[in-house]
Structures are given as C-alpha cells and as structure tokens.
Motif scaffolding. Sequence first.
Motif, PDB file in Angstrom:
ATOM      1  N   PHE A   1      14.111  41.856  27.441  1.00 47.17           N
ATOM      2  CA  PHE A   1      14.627  40.637  28.063  1.00 47.17           C
ATOM      3  C   PHE A   1      13.505  39.648  28.355  1.00 47.17           C
ATOM      4  N   GLN A   2      12.415  40.119  28.906  1.00 45.22           N
ATOM      5  CA  GLN A   2      11.311  39.223  29.254  1.00 45.22           C
ATOM      6  C   GLN A   2      10.730  38.565  28.005  1.00 45.22           C
ATOM      7  N   GLU A   3      10.644  39.311  26.916  1.00 45.98           N
ATOM      8  CA  GLU A   3      10.150  38.738  25.664  1.00 45.98           C
ATOM      9  C   GLU A   3      11.104  37.661  25.154  1.00 45.98           C
ATOM     10  N   ALA A   4      12.410  37.955  25.189  1.00 47.28           N
ATOM     11  CA  ALA A   4      13.403  36.986  24.732  1.00 47.28           C
ATOM     12  C   ALA A   4      13.434  35.765  25.646  1.00 47.28           C
ATOM     13  N   LYS A   5      13.275  35.994  26.936  1.00 44.95           N
ATOM     14  CA  LYS A   5      13.246  34.884  27.896  1.00 44.95           C
ATOM     15  C   LYS A   5      12.069  33.952  27.612  1.00 44.95           C
ATOM     16  N   ALA A   6      10.892  34.530  27.364  1.00 40.23           N
ATOM     17  CA  ALA A   6       9.708  33.712  27.085  1.00 40.23           C
ATOM     18  C   ALA A   6       9.912  32.885  25.819  1.00 40.23           C
ATOM     19  N   GLN A   7      10.483  33.504  24.780  1.00 41.62           N
ATOM     20  CA  GLN A   7      10.765  32.779  23.537  1.00 41.62           C
ATOM     21  C   GLN A   7      11.734  31.625  23.793  1.00 41.62           C
ATOM     22  N   THR A   8      12.779  31.931  24.544  1.00 39.38           N
ATOM     23  CA  THR A   8      13.815  30.928  24.798  1.00 39.38           C
ATOM     24  C   THR A   8      13.260  29.734  25.557  1.00 39.38           C
ATOM     25  N   ARG A   9      12.521  29.991  26.597  1.00 39.61           N
ATOM     26  CA  ARG A   9      12.001  28.892  27.406  1.00 39.61           C
ATOM     27  C   ARG A   9      10.979  28.068  26.631  1.00 39.61           C
ATOM     28  N   GLN A  10      10.220  28.717  25.765  1.00 42.51           N
ATOM     29  CA  GLN A  10       9.276  27.978  24.935  1.00 42.51           C
ATOM     30  C   GLN A  10      10.014  27.075  23.953  1.00 42.51           C
ATOM     31  N   VAL A  11      11.016  27.606  23.279  1.00 40.37           N
ATOM     32  CA  VAL A  11      11.783  26.822  22.293  1.00 40.37           C
ATOM     33  C   VAL A  11      12.514  25.665  22.968  1.00 40.37           C
ATOM     34  N   LEU A  12      13.006  25.892  24.177  1.00 45.50           N
ATOM     35  CA  LEU A  12      13.734  24.852  24.884  1.00 45.50           C
ATOM     36  C   LEU A  12      12.809  23.872  25.616  1.00 45.50           C
ATOM     37  N   GLY A  13      11.519  24.103  25.551  1.00 41.35           N
ATOM     38  CA  GLY A  13      10.572  23.197  26.192  1.00 41.35           C
ATOM     39  C   GLY A  13      10.572  23.290  27.700  1.00 41.35           C
ATOM     40  N   LEU A  14      10.837  24.503  28.208  1.00 40.94           N
ATOM     41  CA  LEU A  14      10.881  24.725  29.656  1.00 40.94           C
ATOM     42  C   LEU A  14       9.621  25.437  30.113  1.00 40.94           C
TER      43      LEU A  14
END
Length: 242
Positions: A227-240
């Motif tokens: 989850f933490q890995e996916a969260k980091a990817q998601t926030r990076q892609v979304l510019g957060l």
Amino acid sequence: MKHHIRPPMRFLGLAVLLCGLLSGLLAGNGLAAKPHFLPAASLDLAAVLPPPPADGSPRNKAELMEMLRLQRTRTPAMVAFALADVERSPFRFADVLGAAFNKQNLPGVEALFAAILEDATLQIDPAKQRWNRLRPFLLDPMIEPCLPEPQSASYPSGHSTFGHLAAIVLSAMVPEKAEALAKRGEAFARNRVIGGVHYPSDIAAGAQAAEAIAKALFNNPEFQKAFQEAKAQTRQVLGLAP
C-alpha cells in the motif's frame, strides 16, 4: 423490450446451487481467485453481516418496488455509467482523481488492486454460499437488467464490496479527496441496483463487508508495504506532496 425466459420457481434454488458447483469446477482449473494478504474465508463475513430480507417479506417487496422505479426512470446515460462500472478497477475512480490516474501511469496500483479484488472475493464467496440469495431478476420477472446477469448468489454484493473497499483504500492514499471518493464508491455500488442485478440490501451488506476487509488488510504488514509503495506512486503521478 427485453424478455427473459424464467425457470419455474421450484428450480431456481437448484440453479443457484449448480452455479456454485460450476464455480468450484472453475476453481479446480486454476481460474478462481487466490489469496494474497488474507487467508481465504478468514473473516467469516456470514457472522458479521445480517441475513438478507426473506423472499416475499415486506422489505423484500419494498426493495423490488424501488428497483422497478429505478428501472422505469433510468436514462441511457445512467445505463452507460452502470455498464462501465461493471469493471472492478480502481481506475473507475479517475473521474475523482483525474485523468493521470490510469493503469499506464500506475502499474503498482493496478497490481495492488488486483490482489485486493481476489482477497475480497475469497472473503465474500462463502457468505454468498451461506445465504444463496436469488438475484432479483430471478425472483421477479418484471426486473429487466441492463447489465450482464451474474451467475453467483446475490447477497452480499461483490461489486459493492469492491467499490466501497476501493474508496477506503484510495482515500487512505489521497485523503484530500476522501469525501468525493466515498461518494464515488457509493455510486459504483448503486449502479448494481440501477442495473437490475442487486437488491439495495445486497449493496448495503457489501459496504459493511468492505469495512471489515479493509480493517483486516490494513492490519497486515505485507499489505501495508504494498500500500505504501502504491500510495507513493499515486501521489507522485497526481502531483501531490508525499
């Protein structure tokens, strides 16, 4: 108008049972879900969820009336939306998170939710078998689904479970959008009622099941790491911010 050929009522329970046996045969061929973070049937959802309304009960009749009302009032746009939500994918939530939230940008998210879906299925299926509830279109010939007609039992709703579970997990990744994600998860589930393949009580039970599954997942160290890995990817892609 679409017409269904309905089997005699005395054979409907047998039909659902045979569908369950077919699912078992498919499992034997390696086509069934496999556990990732949770052992199969480890949550005993049949002990957590209330039983569904009995066929012919006042609540069951009220649910069918509500479904018929929705059937009369659903628009082509509503049908298209419900059809698109047949796919159990986190990227159905891109209408909340934005176009960048897609499987091309986020293969880690795709892999995580594929595992979540399989784990959820292995928790839900025993509860479906426990109550073996007939789908609404099998109980009432006036219900005319606009979605593919599932062969599994009706209660609880697997799609509702996934939709609410996805909303919970995505909200933990992007808490800035938690309220909108929760509403989208509700719409994902509601589309199963609009589409004529689930009772309202099926999707309500799916929401309860999602909460229980989410709690178990977040208590699992292996899930937390993924989850933490996916969260980091998601926030990076979304510019957060991380």
